[in-house]
Design an enzyme around this catalytic site. Structure first.
Site, PDB file in Angstrom:
ATOM      1  N   PHE A 123       0.908  -1.185  -0.011  1.00  0.00           N
ATOM      2  CA  PHE A 123       0.034   0.040  -0.101  1.00  0.00           C
ATOM      3  C   PHE A 123       0.982   1.225  -0.207  1.00  0.00           C
ATOM      4  CE2 PHE A 123      -2.325   3.129   2.425  1.00  0.00           C
ATOM      5  CZ  PHE A 123      -3.772   3.269   1.914  1.00  0.00           C
ATOM      6  N   GLU A 127       4.949   9.379   1.337  1.00  0.00           N
ATOM      7  CA  GLU A 127       5.980  10.134   0.350  1.00  0.00           C
ATOM      8  C   GLU A 127       7.090  11.056   1.365  1.00  0.00           C
ATOM      9  OE1 GLU A 127       4.229  12.396  -2.846  1.00  0.00           O
ATOM     10  OE2 GLU A 127       3.075  10.716  -3.473  1.00  0.00           O
ATOM     11  N   GLY A 242      -7.216  -0.997   7.971  1.00  0.00           N
ATOM     12  CA  GLY A 242      -5.612  -1.290   8.463  1.00  0.00           C
ATOM     13  C   GLY A 242      -5.920  -0.973  10.032  1.00  0.00           C
ATOM     14  N   ILE A 337      10.258  -4.401  34.588  1.00  0.00           N
ATOM     15  CA  ILE A 337      10.214  -5.512  35.277  1.00  0.00           C
ATOM     16  C   ILE A 337      11.116  -6.655  35.069  1.00  0.00           C
ATOM     17  CG2 ILE A 337       8.378  -7.590  35.542  1.00  0.00           C
ATOM     18  CD1 ILE A 337       6.160  -5.807  35.172  1.00  0.00           C
ATOM     19  N   GLU A 363      -0.302   4.235  10.268  1.00  0.00           N
ATOM     20  CA  GLU A 363      -1.778   4.203   9.919  1.00  0.00           C
ATOM     21  C   GLU A 363      -2.216   5.351  11.114  1.00  0.00           C
ATOM     22  OE1 GLU A 363      -3.773   0.920   8.959  1.00  0.00           O
ATOM     23  OE2 GLU A 363      -2.213  -0.309   8.460  1.00  0.00           O
ATOM     24  N   GLY A 364      -1.373   6.415  11.231  1.00  0.00           N
ATOM     25  CA  GLY A 364      -1.896   7.585  11.926  1.00  0.00           C
ATOM     26  C   GLY A 364      -1.022   7.755  13.192  1.00  0.00           C
TER      27      GLY A 364
HETATM   28  C1  LIG Z   1       7.477   0.481   9.894  1.00  0.00           C
HETATM   29  C2  LIG Z   1       6.691   1.554   9.037  1.00  0.00           C
HETATM   30  C3  LIG Z   1       5.947   0.990   8.256  1.00  0.00           C
HETATM   31  C4  LIG Z   1       5.084   1.929   7.362  1.00  0.00           C
HETATM   32  N1  LIG Z   1       4.480   1.100   6.412  1.00  0.00           N
HETATM   33  C5  LIG Z   1       3.634   1.977   5.521  1.00  0.00           C
HETATM   34  C6  LIG Z   1       2.937   1.545   4.391  1.00  0.00           C
HETATM   35  O1  LIG Z   1       2.922   0.279   4.123  1.00  0.00           O
HETATM   36  N2  LIG Z   1       2.404   2.428   3.605  1.00  0.00           N
HETATM   37  C7  LIG Z   1       2.373   3.718   3.736  1.00  0.00           C
HETATM   38  O2  LIG Z   1       1.935   4.357   2.902  1.00  0.00           O
HETATM   39  N3  LIG Z   1       3.054   4.299   4.677  1.00  0.00           N
HETATM   40  C8  LIG Z   1       3.597   3.464   5.714  1.00  0.00           C
HETATM   41  N4  LIG Z   1       4.392   3.921   6.413  1.00  0.00           N
HETATM   42  C9  LIG Z   1       4.566   5.457   6.684  1.00  0.00           C
HETATM   43  C10 LIG Z   1       3.674   6.170   8.121  1.00  0.00           C
HETATM   44  O3  LIG Z   1       2.264   5.828   7.509  1.00  0.00           O
HETATM   45  C11 LIG Z   1       4.134   7.460   8.221  1.00  0.00           C
HETATM   46  O4  LIG Z   1       5.405   7.345   8.719  1.00  0.00           O
HETATM   47  C12 LIG Z   1       3.070   8.155   9.004  1.00  0.00           C
HETATM   48  O5  LIG Z   1       1.929   8.449   8.472  1.00  0.00           O
HETATM   49  C13 LIG Z   1       3.804   9.483   9.649  1.00  0.00           C
HETATM   50  O6  LIG Z   1       4.061  10.165   8.614  1.00  0.00           O
HETATM   51  P1  LIG Z   1       5.672  10.961   8.611  1.00  0.00           P
HETATM   52  O7  LIG Z   1       6.485   9.823   9.313  1.00  0.00           O
HETATM   53  O8  LIG Z   1       6.034  11.429   7.662  1.00  0.00           O
HETATM   54  O9  LIG Z   1       5.637  12.043   9.821  1.00  0.00           O
HETATM   55  P2  LIG Z   1       5.170  13.341  10.038  1.00  0.00           P
HETATM   56  O10 LIG Z   1       3.656  13.472   9.095  1.00  0.00           O
HETATM   57  O11 LIG Z   1       6.184  14.206   9.179  1.00  0.00           O
HETATM   58  O12 LIG Z   1       4.831  13.609  11.418  1.00  0.00           O
HETATM   59  C14 LIG Z   1       5.988  14.089  12.206  1.00  0.00           C
HETATM   60  C15 LIG Z   1       5.516  14.443  13.644  1.00  0.00           C
HETATM   61  O13 LIG Z   1       4.758  15.417  13.595  1.00  0.00           O
HETATM   62  C16 LIG Z   1       3.315  15.149  14.039  1.00  0.00           C
HETATM   63  N5  LIG Z   1       2.353  15.749  13.374  1.00  0.00           N
HETATM   64  C17 LIG Z   1       2.116  15.888  12.171  1.00  0.00           C
HETATM   65  N6  LIG Z   1       1.167  16.590  11.931  1.00  0.00           N
HETATM   66  C18 LIG Z   1       0.469  17.184  12.887  1.00  0.00           C
HETATM   67  C19 LIG Z   1      -0.590  17.950  13.347  1.00  0.00           C
HETATM   68  N7  LIG Z   1      -1.352  18.329  12.531  1.00  0.00           N
HETATM   69  N8  LIG Z   1      -0.750  18.099  14.828  1.00  0.00           N
HETATM   70  C20 LIG Z   1       0.122  17.440  15.717  1.00  0.00           C
HETATM   71  N9  LIG Z   1       1.168  16.738  15.467  1.00  0.00           N
HETATM   72  C21 LIG Z   1       1.576  16.591  13.876  1.00  0.00           C
HETATM   73  C22 LIG Z   1       3.056  13.678  13.997  1.00  0.00           C
HETATM   74  O14 LIG Z   1       2.057  13.119  14.933  1.00  0.00           O
HETATM   75  C23 LIG Z   1       4.584  13.018  14.234  1.00  0.00           C
HETATM   76  O15 LIG Z   1       4.756  13.158  15.712  1.00  0.00           O
HETATM   77  C24 LIG Z   1       5.223   3.252   7.671  1.00  0.00           C
HETATM   78  C25 LIG Z   1       5.910   3.763   8.763  1.00  0.00           C
HETATM   79  C26 LIG Z   1       6.712   2.926   9.405  1.00  0.00           C
HETATM   80  C27 LIG Z   1       7.469   3.516  10.618  1.00  0.00           C
END
Ligand SMILES: Cc1cc2nc3c(=O)[nH]c(=O)nc-3n(C[C@H](O)[C@H](O)[C@H](O)COP(=O)(O)OP(=O)(O)OC[C@H]3O[C@@H](n4cnc5c(N)ncnc54)[C@H](O)[C@@H]3O)c2cc1C
Length: 404
Positions: A123, A127, A242, A337, A363-364
């Site tokens: 999925f 980006e 998911g 623990i 997933e958020g």
């Molecule tokens: C092991 C792993 C597997 C994954 N698998 C998939 C996959 O299969 N497919 C896919 O599409 N993606 C996947 N992801 C990506 C994942 O969904 C994203 O990393 C996630 O949505 C967060 O995006 P980001 O890392 O760009 O963080 P950012 O969006 O840059 O966020 C950075 C920080 O800012 C905070 N933040 C952002 N906006 C706000 C707001 N409006 N208010 C308050 N805080 C905010 C966030 O909570 C976070 O703490 C995966 C990630 C990991 C780690």
């Protein structure tokens, strides 16, 4: 909501528990240490019928309900999140999304190989410049006759380097309009499509995580999922499915931390008695019990709404938020623990702690789910009916085919 499991649900729970303990548990320490995804695992899940367990029998799935999927996830993550992640991505984020949004011909073509594990799906939403802020995604497409041409990059994609089929999202025009985003199914072998694996992850080391590069990939119009412009809604509804599996998985992690902590606390002596008799240790155990039981109820509630064919964005978000936070605390407490022993990989609890840090992100993130919950509570958010809904269970297609 009926809290008694049916015979089918108990059977799937028993089967996955047994396979997880007997076949997956002996492998996990080496896979985690070597940061290695084992293709045997996904083949085995396919052989057992788990990859399509809640897809209709019409498409060669198991015809089981959404709670059965969640129960399987709980059992897999009892051993390790990396195993559960396969069902979250392949079955929930892609399989169920196609069940909801794909046209009849697409379902006949794509669902049977996914249900049987002949093909593995990934999925691709995230980006380099767009994670939580999905509408900021920059991958682009244009139409040339009966073909869509896609370019862009997806990062942090689970199963990227092992999948055959990729549900990806791209926009027609630059900017932030969610209505310009569409969903496409890309197939391995398409020219211009390339994948890679990310190394040196903190956790989820037995899972494959990587990236997808798309350079002028020519995708037939028959691989457009939903209508043009429905991509954002499709991505969000995929996450509704998911998140149920991530919540259930995190619940399994809490149970694993609880079981490991209870066993250790009964054995380990300090100040002349087992540490189980020290009340501050008991407090941590009690918190795990609380986290486990409440997380279980929340995911069962979300699954029961799905079985009724009801939209449950709020409930799945809450289940994911609650279970991941409870699992984070349970894993941290379990390491505590275990004392110094918990700081090595001789016990599974340190691995769970590393894994849950990833689960709190995908997933958020925690913050995004807090915003979702506050949005509903404050009346700032409401769910409008979607053009396509996830079918209720029993699946209408299977009802026509007669009893199991
Ligand atoms: C092991 C792993 C597997 C994954 N698998 C998939 C996959 O299969 N497919 C896919 O599409 N993606 C996947 N992801 C990506 C994942 O969904 C994203 O990393 C996630 O949505 C967060 O995006 P980001 O890392 O760009 O963080 P950012 O969006 O840059 O966020 C950075 C920080 O800012 C905070 N933040 C952002 N906006 C706000 C707001 N409006 N208010 C308050 N805080 C905010 C966030 O909570 C976070 O703490 C995966 C990630 C990991 C780690």
């Amino acid at each position: 909501m009926n809290l008694e499991l049916s015979e089918d649900q108990r059977a799937i729970q028993r089967l996955v528990r047994e396979v997880a303990r007997e076949e997956l548990l002996p492998r996990i320490q080496a896979l985690d240490r070597e940061e290695r995804f084992d293709p045997w695992v996904v083949r085995r899940l396919g052989e057992l019928g788990l990859l399509g367990l809640c897809l209709p029998r019409r498409y060669q799935g198991g015809g089981l309900d959404y709670l059965s999927l969640a129960l399987a996830c709980e059992e897999l993550e009892y051993v390790d999140s990396s195993f559960r992640e396969i069902l979250s991505v392949h079955t929930a984020l892609v399989g169920l999304t196609l069940l909801q949004w794909a046209g009849p011909e697409q379902k006949e073509r794509f669902l049977p190989p996914l249900a049987t594990g002949q093909k593995i799906a990934a999925f691709g939403l995230t980006e380099p410049g767009a994670g939580s802020d999905v509408a900021a995604l920059e991958s682009r497409y244009r139409q040339e006759g009966e073909t869509f041409v896609l370019s862009g990059e997806k990062v942090w994609i689970s199963l990227a380097d092992v999948a055959d089929l990729f549900l990806v999202f791209a926009r027609r025009e630059p900017g932030r309009d969610p209505g310009a985003i569409s969903a496409f199914l890309l197939e391995r072998g398409m020219e211009g499509l390339e994948t890679y694996t990310l190394r040196d992850k903190l956790g989820l080391r037995a899972a494959n995580t990587g990236g997808i590069r798309m350079r002028e990939v020519r995708v037939p119009a028959a691989n457009l999922v939903g209508l043009e412009g429905e991509g954002f809604k499709i991505a969000m509804s995929a996450l509704d499915n998911g998140r149920l599996t991530v919540a259930a998985g995190a619940t399994g992690m809490i149970r694993a931390c609880l079981d490991a902590s209870v066993a250790y606390a009964r054995e380990r002596q300090a100040f002349g008695k087992p540490i189980a008799h020290h009340q501050l240790v008991q407090e941590m155990i009690a918190r795990m019990v609380d986290g486990y039981e409440t997380s279980r109820l929340l995911y069962a509630w979300a699954a029961s709404l799905k079985n009724q064919g009801r939209r449950c964005t709020r409930e799945t978000s809450l289940a994911k938020l609650h279970a991941c936070e409870a699992a984070f605390r349970a894993a941290a407490d379990a390491v505590e623990i275990h004392g110094a022993a918990g700081f090595s990989d001789a016990f599974p609890v340190g691995r769970h702690l590393r894994n849950v840090l990833g689960e709190r992100i995908y997933e958020g993130t925690r913050e995004i789910h807090l915003l979702i919950q506050a949005g509903y509570a404050l009346g700032l958010r409401e769910d409008r009916p979607l053009r396509c809904s996830l079918p209720p269970w029993p699946f209408p297609e299977d009802e026509e085919a007669g009893p199991r």
